[in-house]
Design an enzyme around this catalytic site. Structure first.
Site, PDB file in Angstrom:
ATOM      1  N   THR A 290     -35.390 -12.956   6.657  1.00  0.00           N
ATOM      2  CA  THR A 290     -34.347 -12.877   7.682  1.00  0.00           C
ATOM      3  C   THR A 290     -33.317 -11.877   7.185  1.00  0.00           C
ATOM      4  OG1 THR A 290     -34.637 -15.214   8.240  1.00  0.00           O
ATOM      5  CG2 THR A 290     -32.502 -14.291   8.789  1.00  0.00           C
TER       6      THR A 290
ATOM      7  N   ARG B 252     -41.382 -22.391  17.950  1.00  0.00           N
ATOM      8  CA  ARG B 252     -40.570 -22.922  16.834  1.00  0.00           C
ATOM      9  C   ARG B 252     -39.300 -22.076  16.689  1.00  0.00           C
ATOM     10  NH1 ARG B 252     -38.403 -20.493  11.918  1.00  0.00           N
ATOM     11  NH2 ARG B 252     -38.150 -22.143  10.375  1.00  0.00           N
ATOM     12  N   VAL B 253     -38.177 -22.754  16.544  1.00  0.00           N
ATOM     13  CA  VAL B 253     -36.893 -22.066  16.357  1.00  0.00           C
ATOM     14  C   VAL B 253     -36.315 -22.506  15.017  1.00  0.00           C
ATOM     15  CG1 VAL B 253     -34.533 -21.867  17.228  1.00  0.00           C
ATOM     16  CG2 VAL B 253     -36.459 -21.866  18.830  1.00  0.00           C
ATOM     17  N   GLY B 254     -35.935 -21.543  14.205  1.00  0.00           N
ATOM     18  CA  GLY B 254     -35.352 -21.857  12.907  1.00  0.00           C
ATOM     19  C   GLY B 254     -33.834 -21.937  12.980  1.00  0.00           C
ATOM     20  N   ASP B 255     -33.204 -21.712  11.847  1.00  0.00           N
ATOM     21  CA  ASP B 255     -31.749 -21.829  11.770  1.00  0.00           C
ATOM     22  C   ASP B 255     -31.008 -20.601  12.300  1.00  0.00           C
ATOM     23  OD1 ASP B 255     -32.917 -20.453   9.548  1.00  0.00           O
ATOM     24  OD2 ASP B 255     -30.977 -20.520   8.531  1.00  0.00           O
TER      25      ASP B 255
ATOM     26  N   THR C 277     -30.443 -17.419   4.822  1.00  0.00           N
ATOM     27  CA  THR C 277     -31.839 -16.998   4.938  1.00  0.00           C
ATOM     28  C   THR C 277     -32.667 -18.030   4.169  1.00  0.00           C
ATOM     29  OG1 THR C 277     -31.781 -15.591   2.963  1.00  0.00           O
ATOM     30  CG2 THR C 277     -31.211 -14.543   5.046  1.00  0.00           C
ATOM     31  N   GLY C 278     -33.977 -17.999   4.389  1.00  0.00           N
ATOM     32  CA  GLY C 278     -34.826 -18.974   3.718  1.00  0.00           C
ATOM     33  C   GLY C 278     -35.266 -20.071   4.671  1.00  0.00           C
TER      34      GLY C 278
ATOM     35  N   GLY D 124     -35.471 -22.440   7.214  1.00  0.00           N
ATOM     36  CA  GLY D 124     -34.510 -22.763   8.266  1.00  0.00           C
ATOM     37  C   GLY D 124     -34.393 -24.241   8.547  1.00  0.00           C
TER      38      GLY D 124
END
Ligand code: GLY
Length: 358
Positions: free
Chosen positions: A207, A235-238, A258-259, A261
């Site tokens: 990210t 899928r949705v991350g942070d 980053t990383g 999520g």
């Protein structure tokens, strides 16, 4: 300060100041921006981004425009497989992008998630903040919104990312009809196909985050990503979640992540960091606090090392309104990008756990 500076900004600025006075009395707040002009901080892949953001702020740009244009350099770079063009796709081989922005002076946020075919999701997120009364638009609606504003559709799947997806897919499991390259070619190097298979099923969470501070003490932030490689579609991350992958409070500071999520979402990572800075933490201490929280709350065995420590990486980045900045990673050996009066450079992240103890 262009797009957000309107009548509402003046009214909003008055009311935000009043609210700040009412709610923040007695806390250790930093006053004003640090000496030496703008500061921009980003993940490692944002060296060009922090330089661009700082240059734009010095030329008088709004901090949000500066960070969005800064990360555009990485979104447009096909060789960065974690963001924008060339990002690694979902399990169906389709690139889906997530991004959020926050504009400190107006305390406005915008985000898009699961956006397909648009190379610059951060710019679309900025339009969500500018032109709508919403904070987050997803999927088909986000694509239609972007097209209405003139964003052009692009095939985001580069040949390199398609090949990486195909390799992942062909080695995914033993019970489907896809053959791994080791199996459809006669192995010439004597490698055990099973070992090759186990070694290849990797996921990435790469990210870019960038936050910036103007000499006048205004803040903005952006986070943009193709998210977890090979993810379940949708899928949705942070990254597009305000308070998780990004949070900016103009009276305190700005932070991003980053990383992995999922871990960041579950502790409201960026909001946690800004809250800690508001209570007096340095940016670095605030980042370490959030990492410790993730480590404490990682209780599922499949996410733990035998020692109980998390078996994944998370990195946080923060800048405070007084111009101090910092970054920390769950595991050692990582760097972040920063640009201030000394120019753009990489610096070492603080860390929670030493990789030697992995
Ligand atoms: N931090 C990026 C993601 O998990 O999608």
């Amino acid at each position: 300060m262009t797009q957000f500076l309107d009548r509402r900004r003046f009214i909003g600025a008055v009311s935000v100041s009043a609210a700040a006075l009412a709610t923040k009395a007695g806390t250790a707040r930093a006053q004003g921006a640090g000496p030496g002009g703008p500061v921009a901080i980003a993940s490692f892949n944002g060296l060009g981004s922090v330089a661009k953001a700082r240059d734009m702020i010095r030329a008088g740009a709004d901090p949000l425009d500066a960070v969005v244009e800064g990360v555009r350099l990485v979104e447009d770079d096909p060789s960065d497989q974690t963001v924008g063009l060339g990002g690694l796709p979902n399990e169906d081989g389709v690139v889906e992008l997530d991004s959020s922005v926050m504009h400190g002076p107006m305390h406005r946020a915008g985000a898009v998630a699961s956006l397909r075919n648009i190379q610059n999701p951060a710019a679309v997120a900025r339009e969500v903040a500018r032109r709508t009364d919403h904070c987050l638009i997803v999927g088909e609606g986000a694509l239609r919104f972007a097209k209405k504003l003139g964003f052009k559709e692009t095939n985001l799947l580069t040949e390199e990312s398609r090949k990486a997806w195909l390799e992942w897919r062909s080695k995914l499991n033993d019970s489907d009809d896809w053959l791994a390259p080791d199996e459809f070619d006669i192995p010439l190097d004597g490698r055990d196909p099973q070992a090759a298979r186990e070694g290849s099923i990797t996921h990435t969470y790469g990210t870019i985050h960038c936050s910036a501070l103007t000499p006048g003490g205004d803040l903005a932030g952006v986070t943009t990503t193709s998210g977890l490689s090979w993810k379940i579609p949708g899928r949705v991350g942070d990254s597009p979640i305000i308070g998780a992958g990004l949070y900016t409070d103009n009276e305190v500071g700005s932070a991003g992540a980053t990383g992995r999520g999922e871990a960041v979402i579950q502790i409201c990572g960026a909001r946690t960091i800004v809250a800690r800075m508001e209570s007096g933490d340095t940016p670095e201490d605030a980042c370490l606090y959030a990492l410790r929280m993730i480590a404490d709350k990682t209780r599922v065995a499949r996410l733990q090392r035998p020692s109980g420590k998390p078996n994944f990486q998370v990195l946080f980045y923060a800048v405070r309104r007084d111009g101090t900045y910092g970054s920390a990673s769950m595991w050692s050996g990582r760097q972040f990008a920063v640009s201030d009066v000394q120019g753009a450079r990489h610096e070492d992240c603080a860390f929670l756990f030493d990789r030697a103890d992995w």
